[in-house]
Design an enzyme around this catalytic site. Structure first.
Site, short mmCIF file in Angstrom:
data_model
loop_
_atom_site.label_atom_id
_atom_site.label_comp_id
_atom_site.label_asym_id
_atom_site.label_seq_id
_atom_site.Cartn_x
_atom_site.Cartn_y
_atom_site.Cartn_z
N LYS A 1 0.86 -1.19 0.00
CA LYS A 1 0.00 0.00 0.00
C LYS A 1 0.89 1.22 0.00
O LYS A 1 1.83 1.32 0.79
CB LYS A 1 -0.88 -0.01 1.27
CG LYS A 1 -1.81 1.17 1.38
CD LYS A 1 -3.16 0.87 0.78
CE LYS A 1 -3.98 2.11 0.51
NZ LYS A 1 -3.68 2.79 -0.77
N LYS B 1 5.60 3.38 8.30
CA LYS B 1 4.43 4.24 8.50
C LYS B 1 3.15 3.41 8.55
O LYS B 1 2.33 3.55 9.45
CB LYS B 1 4.35 5.24 7.32
CG LYS B 1 3.17 6.16 7.38
CD LYS B 1 3.05 6.99 6.11
CE LYS B 1 4.35 7.64 5.74
NZ LYS B 1 4.20 8.66 4.71
N LYS C 1 5.32 1.80 -3.17
CA LYS C 1 5.21 3.16 -3.71
C LYS C 1 5.47 3.07 -5.21
O LYS C 1 6.12 2.14 -5.68
CB LYS C 1 6.27 4.06 -3.06
CG LYS C 1 5.97 5.54 -3.17
CD LYS C 1 5.02 6.03 -2.10
CE LYS C 1 4.61 7.48 -2.34
NZ LYS C 1 3.82 8.03 -1.23
N GLY D 1 -2.81 8.28 -4.18
CA GLY D 1 -2.17 9.48 -4.74
C GLY D 1 -0.94 9.89 -3.96
O GLY D 1 -0.63 9.37 -2.90
N ASP D 2 -0.22 10.83 -4.51
CA ASP D 2 0.92 11.50 -3.85
C ASP D 2 1.13 12.78 -4.67
O ASP D 2 0.17 13.24 -5.34
CB ASP D 2 2.17 10.58 -3.86
CG ASP D 2 3.30 11.12 -2.98
OD1 ASP D 2 3.24 10.94 -1.77
OD2 ASP D 2 4.24 11.75 -3.52
N THR E 1 -4.52 13.48 5.34
CA THR E 1 -3.11 13.64 5.70
C THR E 1 -2.91 14.96 6.45
O THR E 1 -2.23 15.01 7.49
CB THR E 1 -2.22 13.59 4.44
OG1 THR E 1 -2.55 12.40 3.71
CG2 THR E 1 -0.76 13.55 4.81
N ASN F 1 -2.39 19.08 -1.62
CA ASN F 1 -3.38 18.37 -0.79
C ASN F 1 -3.05 18.42 0.70
O ASN F 1 -3.89 18.79 1.52
CB ASN F 1 -3.46 16.92 -1.29
CG ASN F 1 -4.35 16.08 -0.40
OD1 ASN F 1 -3.87 15.41 0.50
ND2 ASN F 1 -5.65 16.14 -0.61
P1 NDP Z 1 0.51 17.86 -4.17
O1 NDP Z 1 0.97 17.51 -5.52
O2 NDP Z 1 -0.93 18.02 -3.90
O3 NDP Z 1 1.23 19.21 -3.68
C1 NDP Z 1 2.61 19.31 -3.59
C2 NDP Z 1 2.97 20.74 -3.19
O4 NDP Z 1 4.37 20.79 -2.91
C3 NDP Z 1 2.71 21.73 -4.30
O5 NDP Z 1 2.43 22.98 -3.73
C4 NDP Z 1 4.07 21.75 -5.02
O6 NDP Z 1 4.32 22.92 -5.75
C5 NDP Z 1 5.02 21.64 -3.86
N1 NDP Z 1 6.27 21.04 -4.31
C6 NDP Z 1 6.45 19.86 -4.93
N2 NDP Z 1 7.74 19.64 -5.24
C7 NDP Z 1 8.39 20.73 -4.82
C8 NDP Z 1 9.74 21.11 -4.85
N3 NDP Z 1 10.69 20.32 -5.39
N4 NDP Z 1 10.04 22.30 -4.29
C9 NDP Z 1 9.10 23.08 -3.74
N5 NDP Z 1 7.81 22.78 -3.69
C10 NDP Z 1 7.46 21.62 -4.22
O7 NDP Z 1 1.16 16.75 -3.20
P2 NDP Z 1 0.72 16.32 -1.75
O8 NDP Z 1 0.24 17.50 -0.98
O9 NDP Z 1 -0.13 15.13 -1.86
O10 NDP Z 1 2.12 15.82 -1.14
C11 NDP Z 1 3.02 16.70 -0.46
C12 NDP Z 1 3.97 15.87 0.38
O11 NDP Z 1 3.22 15.10 1.32
C13 NDP Z 1 4.82 14.86 -0.38
O12 NDP Z 1 6.07 14.73 0.26
C14 NDP Z 1 4.04 13.56 -0.22
O13 NDP Z 1 4.86 12.42 -0.37
C15 NDP Z 1 3.55 13.73 1.21
N6 NDP Z 1 2.41 12.91 1.57
C16 NDP Z 1 1.23 13.00 0.88
C17 NDP Z 1 0.15 12.23 1.26
C18 NDP Z 1 -1.18 12.38 0.62
O14 NDP Z 1 -2.12 11.76 1.14
N7 NDP Z 1 -1.35 13.14 -0.42
C19 NDP Z 1 0.27 11.24 2.35
C20 NDP Z 1 1.53 11.30 3.07
C21 NDP Z 1 2.55 12.09 2.65
P3 NDP Z 1 4.22 22.91 -7.36
O15 NDP Z 1 2.76 22.85 -7.66
O16 NDP Z 1 4.88 24.17 -7.79
O17 NDP Z 1 4.97 21.69 -7.82
#
Ligand code: NDP
Length: 462
Positions: free
Chosen positions: A107, A131, A143, A182-183, A226, A257
């Protein structure tokens, strides 16, 4: 009982997991997984905790549990060809790393971002194993993703890519085998296209992906989970420090997200988020971020965070995402991407009076940053515990799918809160039991590792 004897390496000689063993072990991990620096970083962080566990549990050392854990059960890489709106053929690379099925089906999410390569997927998959064990739900770790960049693509291009991606992935996943979600870069739109193609190829309607739409098998609260879970976890940290969110200044990096729903919950609990970001830069709004504006820009228009200042007088946009950590705050919630807080950023946060850090993103703090927080007495909630609410709610989605029913919002939210409190308790208890009181990094690693290790021991050498 199978006699599990190491054939080579220090464990074969009966040596405990000493510093020398750990160094040799890390040298082997690096040699076998060349260039995968994020994976090396994730393994090294857990290795410190394994050292403590192996001292108390020599049977785990003898069975070479950690050596087995760093080797994914299966790694899949595949070609993803698709045709863009101009009729040109594009080729991306797809990945699914099925890391551990010791306690349940694989998962973990799918990430679509140009920076994706095997090392990123492996670090994420490795973290996911521990986790998922902490969530108290029966799910293993995996993943996947692709170096495809959904940014700037039309809906039709995203659909063609997702369909092509699933044309290969479908043969490796299943509701009792591997359940992706998703991620970064994979939200409701992408999950819809992926699910549609899986359903067509297999002629089944099952809970093979989580994060589905509410009308076709999704769970209430999964979208928020999250971010909400992160805030519930940090609430426990604050409570132990005699603090709460009321009147606290908070900085949340990212505007995706995780960041959006963490911000929503912070505001509900009386805190004030004053800065958010995307990869182009960050906004500062001392009056408190107006989340409706952020959601319109990011969720509806798929725009850039810089557009926020057009709608909110008094707010500022500053180029460059790294600068967000110079904004003074009481609590920092890094929720964008890996290694976004380095040593320098951590020192700035400490100097500016930050009292607690909760990791919403996966591995957003470098090892140096974590040391600085811990040495400075900043409460630190590591990702594998603090952001586990998303996958925990995915597990709740799987349960609802199996039972073919849907729980109400309040019911799922209540379960999420219970799970986050439980994760916090597991971390504090494990840290305490191993002489690391208050160290949630050690606590999360020890509690997660032990659960998976015991299952592996029971199942023999498979
Ligand atoms: P989204 O794609 O919804 O959002 C990602 C955000 O982070 C965007 O604002 C993006 O900006 C920014 N971002 C991405 N890459 C970079 C970078 N290299 N430098 C600066 N900003 C960056 O992703 P999520 O919110 O789902 O995920 C965010 C984090 O949380 C990740 O690390 C993910 O692995 C983790 N996570 C997510 C979960 C989930 O349920 N969604 C669960 C657990 C962990 P831009 O649009 O400009 O790229």
């Amino acid at each position: 009982m199978i006699e599990e004897v190491a054939s080579s390496g220090p464990a074969a000689a009966g040596e405990a997991f000493t510093d020398r063993y750990r160094d040799e072990f890390m040298a082997q991990v690096k040699a076998k997984n060349p260039g995968e620096v994020e994976f090396h970083q994730a393994v090294a962080e857990v290795a410190e905790s394994v050292q403590l566990i192996y001292q108390k549990r020599p049977e785990l050392a003898k069975a070479r549990i950690f050596e087995r854990m760093v080797e994914p059960e299966r790694q899949i890489m595949f070609r993803v060809p698709w045709v863009d709106d101009q009729g040109r053929v594009q080729i991306n690379r797809g990945f699914r790393v099925e890391f551990s099925s010791a306690i349940g089906p694989y998962k973990g999410g799918l990430r679509f971002h140009p920076s994706v390569y095997l090392g990123i997927i492996k670090f994420l998959g490795f973290e996911q194993v521990f986790k998922n064990a902490l969530t108290t739900t029966p799910i293993g770790g995996g993943k996947g993703g692709s170096d495809f960049d959904p940014k700037g693509k039309s809906d039709n291009e995203v659909m063609r890519f997702c369909h092509s991606f699933m044309n290969e992935l479908f043969r490796h996943i299943g509701p009792d085998t591997d359940v992706p979600a998703g991620d970064i870069g994979v939200g409701g739109r992408e999950i819809g296209f992926l699910f549609g193609q899986y359903k067509k190829l297999t002629n089944t309607f099952t809970g093979v992906l989580t994060g589905k739409g509410l009308g076709w098998g999704g769970s209430l609260v999964r979208t928020e989970a999250t971010g909400y879970g992160l805030v519930y976890f940090v609430s426990q940290m604050l409570q132990d420090m005699g603090m709460d969110w009321k009147g606290r200044k908070v900085v949340v990096s990212g505007s995706g997200n995780v960041a959006i729903y963490a911000t929503q919950k912070v505001h509900e609990l009386g805190g004030k988020v004053v800065a958010m970001s995307d990869s182009g830069g960050y906004i500062v709004d001392e009056a408190g971020i107006d989340l409706d504006t952020v959601r319109r820009i990011k969720e509806v228009e798929r725009g850039r965070i810089r557009e926020y200042v057009d709608a909110r007088r008094g707010a500022q946009f500053i180029e460059g995402w790294e600068g967000i950590w110079t904004v003074p705050c009481d609590i920092a919630l890094p929720s964008a991407t890996q290694n976004e807080i380095d040593g320098k950023a951590a020192r700035t946060l400490v100097t500016n009076g930050c009292k607690a850090v909760g990791e919403g993103a996966n591995m957003p703090s470098t090892p140096e940053a974590i040391d600085i927080f811990q040495d400075s007495g900043v409460a630190f909630g590591p990702a594998k515990a603090a952001n586990a609410g998303g996958v925990a709610t995915s597990a709740l989605e799987m349960m609802q799918n199996s039972m073919r029913l849907s729980w109400h919002f309040d019911e799922v939210d209540r379960r999420l809160r219970v799970i986050m409190n439980d994760i916090y308790k597991q971390c504090t208890d494990a840290a305490e039991a191993f002489g690391k009181s208050g160290n949630l990094v050690a606590g999360a690693n020890i509690a997660g590792f032990t659960k998976v290790a015991d299952a592996m021991l029971a199942q023999g050498v498979v």
